[in-house]
Motif scaffolding. Structure first.
Motif, mmCIF file in Angstrom:
data_model
loop_
_atom_site.group_PDB
_atom_site.id
_atom_site.type_symbol
_atom_site.label_atom_id
_atom_site.label_comp_id
_atom_site.label_asym_id
_atom_site.label_seq_id
_atom_site.Cartn_x
_atom_site.Cartn_y
_atom_site.Cartn_z
ATOM 1 N N ASN A 191 -2.361 -9.175 14.323
ATOM 2 C CA ASN A 191 -3.081 -8.119 13.598
ATOM 3 C C ASN A 191 -2.117 -7.370 12.701
ATOM 4 O OD1 ASN A 191 -4.963 -7.388 16.588
ATOM 5 N ND2 ASN A 191 -5.661 -8.515 14.810
ATOM 6 N N GLY A 192 -2.564 -7.108 11.499
ATOM 7 C CA GLY A 192 -1.754 -6.305 10.576
ATOM 8 C C GLY A 192 -0.663 -7.083 9.860
ATOM 9 N N SER A 193 -0.628 -8.413 10.034
ATOM 10 C CA SER A 193 0.460 -9.183 9.412
ATOM 11 C C SER A 193 0.192 -9.497 7.943
ATOM 12 C CB SER A 193 0.725 -10.474 10.204
ATOM 13 O OG SER A 193 -0.447 -11.244 10.332
ATOM 14 N N GLY A 194 -0.988 -9.151 7.436
ATOM 15 C CA GLY A 194 -1.252 -9.301 6.001
ATOM 16 C C GLY A 194 -2.149 -10.482 5.638
ATOM 17 N N LYS A 195 -2.810 -11.073 6.621
ATOM 18 C CA LYS A 195 -3.655 -12.244 6.365
ATOM 19 C C LYS A 195 -4.815 -11.919 5.420
ATOM 20 C CE LYS A 195 -4.593 -12.740 10.742
ATOM 21 N NZ LYS A 195 -3.907 -11.516 11.213
ATOM 22 N N SER A 196 -5.549 -10.853 5.741
ATOM 23 C CA SER A 196 -6.694 -10.484 4.893
ATOM 24 C C SER A 196 -6.223 -10.038 3.516
ATOM 25 C CB SER A 196 -7.505 -9.357 5.543
ATOM 26 O OG SER A 196 -8.061 -9.800 6.757
ATOM 27 N N THR A 197 -5.078 -9.348 3.479
ATOM 28 C CA THR A 197 -4.526 -8.924 2.190
ATOM 29 C C THR A 197 -4.227 -10.143 1.328
ATOM 30 O OG1 THR A 197 -3.541 -7.022 3.318
ATOM 31 C CG2 THR A 197 -2.700 -7.541 1.114
ATOM 32 N N ILE A 240 3.283 -4.876 2.329
ATOM 33 C CA ILE A 240 2.437 -5.694 3.205
ATOM 34 C C ILE A 240 2.773 -7.175 3.033
ATOM 35 C CG2 ILE A 240 0.055 -6.228 3.874
ATOM 36 C CD1 ILE A 240 0.782 -3.254 4.172
ATOM 37 N N LYS A 264 4.388 1.163 1.785
ATOM 38 C CA LYS A 264 4.388 0.153 2.843
ATOM 39 C C LYS A 264 4.187 -1.251 2.269
ATOM 40 C CE LYS A 264 2.015 -0.609 7.245
ATOM 41 N NZ LYS A 264 0.719 -0.362 7.868
ATOM 42 N N TYR A 304 0.888 -1.164 0.000
ATOM 43 C CA TYR A 304 0.000 0.000 0.000
ATOM 44 C C TYR A 304 0.922 1.208 0.000
ATOM 45 C CZ TYR A 304 -4.311 -2.547 1.057
ATOM 46 O OH TYR A 304 -5.393 -3.365 1.005
ATOM 47 N N HIS A 352 -7.949 -16.338 14.665
ATOM 48 C CA HIS A 352 -7.108 -16.122 15.843
ATOM 49 C C HIS A 352 -7.377 -17.204 16.887
ATOM 50 C CE1 HIS A 352 -5.476 -12.315 14.540
ATOM 51 N NE2 HIS A 352 -6.688 -11.901 14.217
ATOM 52 N N GLN A 377 -13.689 -10.555 6.040
ATOM 53 C CA GLN A 377 -13.622 -10.210 7.457
ATOM 54 C C GLN A 377 -14.755 -9.241 7.764
ATOM 55 O OE1 GLN A 377 -9.746 -8.933 8.647
ATOM 56 N NE2 GLN A 377 -10.290 -8.816 10.810
#
Ligand SMILES: Nc1ncnc2c1ncn2[C@@H]1O[C@H](COP(=O)(O)OP(=O)(O)OP(=O)(O)O)[C@@H](O)[C@H]1O
Ligand SMILES: [Mg+2]
Length: 241
Positions: free
Chosen positions: A39-45, A19, A17, A14, A190, A73
């Protein structure tokens, strides 16, 4: 294509940044895989790239079939007055198959009701979606992802907001779909402690990378604490009765 999914050298950013940093993985047909990580580690991406919603900056994704189910999500609650009832929301999962402007046939509606029964929400079929609790809405969205009989099912944190009993029922349902119908299931979660006896593999993500040394075999408090960067106790979270 023998694998269900092949991700080769995928990089995604992004702006400045990064990801996902040169991610490669394969998921075999009939696997039940959990993607875990902070959180924020790129799973959804990564999921969004696998289903084709996001395009990688470099690298490629191949998927064996085009009939996929996707439960994004959960990011918002429905406005109470959202003008669709439960059966209509689930029927939207059929439009990719039947076409947006074709009317649903009797057999389509039967499929909708069968799927609602599967997630134990048939009694609510005529309720407005906005009048249901968060966990009930989540079960309806799972039905929507399932209704088209996908060969691959992607679920991004499907059990958030679902109570412990329904969570177990949902995991049992996914296990059944995987084992009995051979559906490939890829799930971000999680709830690591709840899935270890269900899934065939875990993929651990941190800082845009996959940790190859992180596996079901060596999953313990130390490994999880390293992945998440804080002490994670496996035992204390057990919901099972
Ligand atoms: N639309 C966006 N624009 C800019 N940055 C984004 C956007 N969406 C996500 N990000 C950033 O990308 C990173 C990865 O986000 P992603 O949603 O993939 O994480 P995640 O592993 O799914 O986290 P979570 O467990 O909280 O769902 C985060 O740092 C997030 O801030
Ligand atoms: Mg996410």
């Amino acid at each position: 294509m023998e694998n269900a999914i092949e991700v080769s050298g995928v990089t995604f950013a992004y702006g400045e940044k990064t990801i996902l940093d040169n991610i490669s993985l394969t998921i075999g047909q009939g696997e039940f895989v959990a993607i875990i990580g902070p959180n924020g580690s790129g799973k959804s991406t990564l999921i969004n790239i696998m289903v084709g919603i996001l395009k990688p900056n470099s690298g490629s994704v191949r998927i064996a079939w085009n009939n996929i189910g996707y439960l994004p999500q959960r990011s918002f609650a429905f406005n109470q007055a959202f003008p669709a009832d439960v059966k209509e929301v689930v029927s939207m999962g059929l439009y990719a198959k039947v076409g947006l402007f074709r009317r649903l046939k009797k057999s389509d509606w039967e499929k909708v009701y069968d799927t609602l029964k599967l997630v134990d929400m048939l009694d609510y079929k005529d309720e407005l979606i906005g009048h249901l609790s968060g966990g009930q809405q989540q079960r309806v969205f799972i039905a929507k992802a399932l209704v088209s009989d996908p060969q691959i099912l992607f679920l991004d944190e499907p059990t958030v907001g679902v109570d412990a009993k329904s969570q177990q029922a949902l995991l049992d349902l996914l296990e059944k779909l995987n084992k009995e119908r051979g559906i490939t299931v890829v799930m971000v979660t999680h709830d690591v402690w709840a899935i270890t006896d269900k899934v065939s593999r875990i993929i651990c993500m941190g800082n845009g990378h996959i940790y190859p040394e992180c596996s079901l075999d060596n999953m313990d408090t130390r490994m999880l604490s390293e992945l998440y960067g804080y002490p994670v106790k496996l035992e204390s979270h057990v919901h099972r009765s």
